[in-house]
Scaffold this active site. Structure first.
Site, PDB file in Angstrom:
ATOM      1  N   CYS A 216      -0.090   3.944   2.647  1.00 28.26           N
ATOM      2  CA  CYS A 216       0.339   3.501   3.981  1.00 28.26           C
ATOM      3  C   CYS A 216       1.779   3.934   4.246  1.00 28.26           C
ATOM      4  CB  CYS A 216       0.249   1.982   4.100  1.00 28.26           C
ATOM      5  SG  CYS A 216      -1.420   1.306   3.914  1.00 28.26           S
TER       6      CYS A 216
ATOM      7  N   CYS B  42       0.825  -1.215   0.000  1.00 33.93           N
ATOM      8  CA  CYS B  42       0.000   0.000   0.000  1.00 33.93           C
ATOM      9  C   CYS B  42       0.861   1.269   0.000  1.00 33.93           C
ATOM     10  CB  CYS B  42      -0.930  -0.026   1.220  1.00 33.93           C
ATOM     11  SG  CYS B  42      -1.792   1.513   1.531  1.00 33.93           S
TER      12      CYS B  42
END
Length: 333
Positions: free
Chosen positions: A34, A31
């Site tokens: 993230c 991700c």
């Protein structure tokens, strides 16, 4: 280390029990957002972490799938804030300003409620760890509707059983004053014999996973009372669900309980005087009220003592408190 990497559901459950506030960063290695917000989260953690009070964690959702499912994580990153084991706020997405605002507000509230004793004044006391994926839902108890049969009026009223504070016996206060007790005792004892019948209505429909029962009777030889008059810890419990009022003792004997439980001596934690009672979860999926029949104790006395009860599970939708419904007549419920 300011941020704790979660490697198991048991580790996460332990942190929820030991720290008043827990912040969880659910992320995935693949991700991009993230990774972009990670430095912001780590900076907040380094500034605001407080042992056993505010704990910051990272949970790899691809590895800890049970935790991600339990807290309805559908996208990464998702930040979940817990207070006393219960999720109170979710921040979805990589929004640094929103995340910072939420966490700083949390830290401010935690500081205001800290009594300076190393234990937050507003924290809920727990006698044992909470099972993974579940939370303490004791605050869903409608304390105004409680009823307790065969209670000795010299001791506490029913509401003291659900008091958020540590039992006075453990806190070293003896007969510590409690808001729920005019006598000063923050526990209940039975009166004419060892049996108690407790009716607990809830403000929401609950899924009840387990109960924590705390009992702290005096030790023989350490009390002014004769040893044969000292109260006992509970042994046999019978549980009934979704009644509109407390059951009479004869009525309970003639009614099939949802579950009968025997608490064995080794289940009582030596430090907290608490036993965790696991329920047949399938039978406690849609609970609006609970009756606990304390049938007998672990000795020969005619007195029974209970200090605290905690309800562990999941809370559903709020319900109107004017009328209780009878639920569970369908086959399999």
């Amino acid at each position: 280390m300011s941020v704790i990497n979660i490697s198991s559901s048991e580790q996460f459950s332990s942190l929820l029990s030991s720290s008043r506030f827990v912040v969880a960063d659910f992320y995935a290695d693949w991700c991009g957002p993230c990774k972009a917000i990670a430095p912001v989260y780590e900076k907040l953690a380094s500034q605001l972490s407080r042992p056993n009070h505010i704990t910051f964690t990272k949970v790899n959702g691809d590895q800890q799938t049970e935790l991600a499912q339990a807290y309805s994580v559908r996208a990464y990153p998702t930040f979940v804030v817990f207070e006393n084991g219960r999720s109170i706020k979710t921040v979805a997405g990589a929004d640094p300003q929103k995340l910072t605002d939420v966490i700083r507000k949390l830290a401010s509230e935690a500081t205001k409620s800290d009594g300076g004793s190393g234990e937050a004044s507003g924290a809920t006391w727990l006698g044992a760890e909470v099972a993974a994926r579940y939370t303490d839902v004791t605050d869903e108890v409608d304390t105004k509707g409680l009823d307790l049969l065969n209670r000795d009026n010299q001791f506490g009223e029913p509401r003291v059983l659900f008091d958020n504070s540590k039992p006075s016996t453990l806190a070293g206060k003896g007969k510590g004053k409690s808001e729920g007790s005019s006598s000063g005792a923050d526990w209940v004892e039975s009166d004419t014999d060892e049996q108690l019948m407790l009716y607990i209505p809830f403000q929401s429909r609950l899924k009840v996973h387990s109960l924590q029962v705390t009992s702290l009777p005096p030790v023989a030889g350490e009390s002014d009372e004769d040893d044969d008059e000292l109260p006992m810890r509970p042994r046999t419990l019978k549980l009934y669900t979704n009644t509109s009022h407390v059951l009479g003792f004869e009525q309970a004997e003639d009614t099939n309980p949802e579950q009968t439980i025997e608490i064995k001596p080794e289940q009582w934690d030596a430090k907290t005087g608490t036993a965790t009672v696991d329920l047949r979860f399938v039978k406690f999926q849609n609970v609006t009220s609970l009756v606990i029949f304390f049938v007998d104790g672990d000795g020969e006395s005619e007195k029974l003592r209970v200090d605290r009860i905690r309800i562990i599970g999941d809370a559903g939708e709020k319900r109107a408190m004017g009328k209780l419904e009878k639920i569970g007549d369908e086959p399999g419920e």
